[in-house]
Design a protein around this motif. Structure first.
Motif: not given
Ligand code: ADE
Length: 229
Positions: A87, A130, A137, A139-140, A143
């Motif tokens: 996030s 994190i 973005l 979505g995660g 990441a």
């Protein structure tokens, strides 16, 4: 090490699980990466996993039930060192975070989408949030892929030459020195003589000087961090 990734878009992880170093780690049974589709766990008869937010703001929020059921199932099977949510609100991911996480046995990484997940999932299950940087973005997933890649390459046995992971940029808060390979002379652009001298002491000294010079020029903030430690 086992990494369970919880997502609505499992296909986005094929790029890292089916290529290069992460694939090699999986093939060698050093890393076990399990990608779970959150939608497979919904009890909603229309397969719905999201709903509009209370309070009337725009967008959709991922619901508790499928995520909670999936996390409960995994937790019943093994102990997890950390349950991570990717996030923009989280602590910014750094090499030091990757180093620490590479020593874990089992982690879950939950990827958010739409406007995010119901806050109660974060309150009940998430042990660490994190962010991979100060930008948003869709979505995660990207990441989670970044985090997975940077952790897996640090697990002993994944990169054959451990030196190569230890000499990465950021390991000592320094950027990596320049590297060269054959030919020694490309159209008059020559490899520095010291690297061809065979004198390992001189080479190490040159590399350290270059790393310091580069860091001072491009990322002076990293050198400041060395003194802050
Ligand atoms: N989800 C959306 N943006 C993100 C970011 N910058 N880091 C981690 N997860 C995210």
């Amino acid at each position: 090490m086992r990494i369970d990734i919880l997502t609505l878009f499992p296909e986005l992880f094929l790029g890292i699980t089916e290529n290069s170093i992460v694939k090699r780690a999986i093939d060698k049974n050093i890393a076990n990466i399990q990608v779970h589709n959150i939608r497979d766990y919904t009890t909603n008869k229309h397969n719905k996993v999201d709903d509009s937010p209370y309070g009337g703001t725009a967008g959709m929020v991922m619901q508790i039930q499928p995520i909670a059921d999936l996390i409960e199932k995994l937790k019943a099977e093994r102990n997890y060192d950390e349950i991570i949510y990717t996030s923009p609100d989280g602590d910014v991911f750094k090499q030091s975070t990757a180093n620490a996480m590479s020593l874990y046995d089992n982690i879950i990484i939950l990827c958010g989408h739409y406007k995010g997940i119901d806050q109660r999932i974060r309150d009940i299950y998430i042990t660490k949030e994190i962010s991979i940087g100060d930008y948003v973005l869709t979505g995660g997933e990207l990441a989670a892929a970044v985090i997975t890649d940077s952790i897996v390459r640090l697990i002993p046995g994944v990169i054959s030459d451990i030196e190569s992971a230890l000499s990465d940029s950021f390991q000592d808060n320094l950027l990596a020195p320049p590297v060269y390979t054959r030919p020694a002379d490309y159209k008059g652009f020559k490899v520095p003589d010291v690297l061809r001298s065979g004198n390992h002491k001189e080479i190490a000294k040159w590399e350290m000087e270059q790393a310091l010079k580069k860091t001072k020029k491009l990322r002076p903030d990293l050198l400041k961090n060395n003194y802050d430690k």
